[in-house]
Design an enzyme around this catalytic site. Structure first.
Site, mmCIF file in Angstrom:
data_model
loop_
_atom_site.group_PDB
_atom_site.id
_atom_site.type_symbol
_atom_site.label_atom_id
_atom_site.label_comp_id
_atom_site.label_asym_id
_atom_site.label_seq_id
_atom_site.Cartn_x
_atom_site.Cartn_y
_atom_site.Cartn_z
ATOM 1 N N ASP A 59 0.854 -1.182 0.000
ATOM 2 C CA ASP A 59 0.000 0.000 0.000
ATOM 3 C C ASP A 59 0.894 1.236 0.000
ATOM 4 O O ASP A 59 2.091 1.141 0.232
ATOM 5 C CB ASP A 59 -0.991 0.001 1.172
ATOM 6 C CG ASP A 59 -0.345 0.231 2.525
ATOM 7 O OD1 ASP A 59 0.812 -0.201 2.723
ATOM 8 O OD2 ASP A 59 -0.993 0.835 3.392
ATOM 9 N N TYR A 61 2.906 4.761 0.817
ATOM 10 C CA TYR A 61 3.482 5.398 2.001
ATOM 11 C C TYR A 61 2.433 6.319 2.608
ATOM 12 O O TYR A 61 1.639 6.935 1.893
ATOM 13 C CB TYR A 61 4.714 6.210 1.625
ATOM 14 C CG TYR A 61 5.851 5.390 1.046
ATOM 15 C CD1 TYR A 61 6.538 4.465 1.825
ATOM 16 C CD2 TYR A 61 6.262 5.562 -0.276
ATOM 17 C CE1 TYR A 61 7.599 3.730 1.295
ATOM 18 C CE2 TYR A 61 7.317 4.843 -0.801
ATOM 19 C CZ TYR A 61 7.978 3.921 -0.012
ATOM 20 O OH TYR A 61 9.026 3.199 -0.527
ATOM 21 N N PHE A 72 6.683 2.056 -4.064
ATOM 22 C CA PHE A 72 8.050 2.246 -3.582
ATOM 23 C C PHE A 72 8.635 3.617 -3.912
ATOM 24 O O PHE A 72 9.676 3.985 -3.376
ATOM 25 C CB PHE A 72 9.001 1.137 -4.086
ATOM 26 C CG PHE A 72 8.642 -0.228 -3.610
ATOM 27 C CD1 PHE A 72 8.854 -0.600 -2.290
ATOM 28 C CD2 PHE A 72 8.066 -1.147 -4.464
ATOM 29 C CE1 PHE A 72 8.513 -1.871 -1.831
ATOM 30 C CE2 PHE A 72 7.720 -2.417 -4.031
ATOM 31 C CZ PHE A 72 7.938 -2.775 -2.704
ATOM 32 N N HIS A 180 11.013 -9.388 1.221
ATOM 33 C CA HIS A 180 10.669 -7.972 1.004
ATOM 34 C C HIS A 180 11.888 -7.097 1.316
ATOM 35 O O HIS A 180 12.707 -7.445 2.170
ATOM 36 C CB HIS A 180 9.496 -7.588 1.908
ATOM 37 C CG HIS A 180 8.865 -6.287 1.567
ATOM 38 N ND1 HIS A 180 9.344 -5.082 2.031
ATOM 39 C CD2 HIS A 180 7.780 -5.995 0.804
ATOM 40 C CE1 HIS A 180 8.584 -4.110 1.569
ATOM 41 N NE2 HIS A 180 7.629 -4.632 0.814
#
Length: 222
Positions: A59, A61, A72, A180
């Site tokens: 999701d 920031y 990202f 991740h």
């Protein structure tokens, strides 16, 4: 195939109407990110038929001036988030490319779809929109890409993203998985995974132009 055709089919589902009504209420009643006109920016910058790579995030920031519609990616006016910093570390380790430009628009314009599973978030509340219904929308996007396109690289970082495997035809596409890039898990298999060279090796093997991961002109976007 165009995004308009893909999205018209998805939006015809009642689930989308319910989702968008909830999104509208959230933006009316709370501070939410990204700015409303950037919710679909990942799609806007990457033509459907030109998609070479899908990098899936969870999701957006959730702090001010961070989210800009690309997974990202953040504006260059804010501090580099830890996950993005680790992505850049791995980029340097993998290909020797030193990148400081936090805005990943240049990747998107080359056919890298930087897609979050949930496209919006309430300010300062991580994953706060996970139950609005966005996954219906983004799962449908992934399915359409898998069905309609050929030889796309799907990059699934972490267990959440890897759950999307079921929407991808592994016979037609390449799937790259690892831990991740967040500080909690990057040392468990993200560092050293060399995703950027793997992506380009696959694209070249399919007679596609590789992605230029290096730094391009900095841009500022709120």
């Amino acid at each position: 195939m165009t995004w308009d055709k893909v999205l018209n089919r998805i939006k015809a589902n009642d689930a989308y109407s319910v989702l968008w009504e909830k999104v509208e209420k959230e933006y009316q009643n709370f501070d939410c990110f990204p700015p409303k006109d950037q919710i679909f920016r990942a799609l806007d910058l990457c033509d459907f038929t030109q998609i070479k790579v899908v990098i899936l995030g969870q999701d957006p920031y959730h702090d001010t001036h961070q989210a800009n519609g690309l997974a990202f990616s953040v504006s260059n006016l804010v501090k580099t988030p830890p996950s993005l910093r680790n992505i850049f570390k791995e980029l340097y380790s993998d290909l020797g490319i030193f990148r400081q430009n936090n805005e990943l628009e240049d990747w998107a314009r080359q056919g890298v779809l930087l897609l979050n599973a949930t496209l919006t978030v309430r300010a300062h509340e991580a994953n706060s929109h996970k139950n609005l219904g966005w996954e219906f929308f983004t799962d449908a996007i992934i399915s359409e890409i898998s069905e309609k396109n050929e030889n796309v690289v799907f990059v699934l970082w972490g267990s959440f993203a890897q759950k999307k495997n079921s929407f991808i035809d592994a016979q037609k596409h390449d799937i790259i998985t690892s831990a991740h890039p967040s500080p909690l898990s990057a040392h468990r298999g993200f560092f050293g995974s060399k995703p950027f060279s793997k992506i380009n090796d696959y694209l070249v093997s399919k007679n596609k132009r590789p992605i230029a991961w290096e730094e391009h002109q900095k841009s500022v976007l709120f």
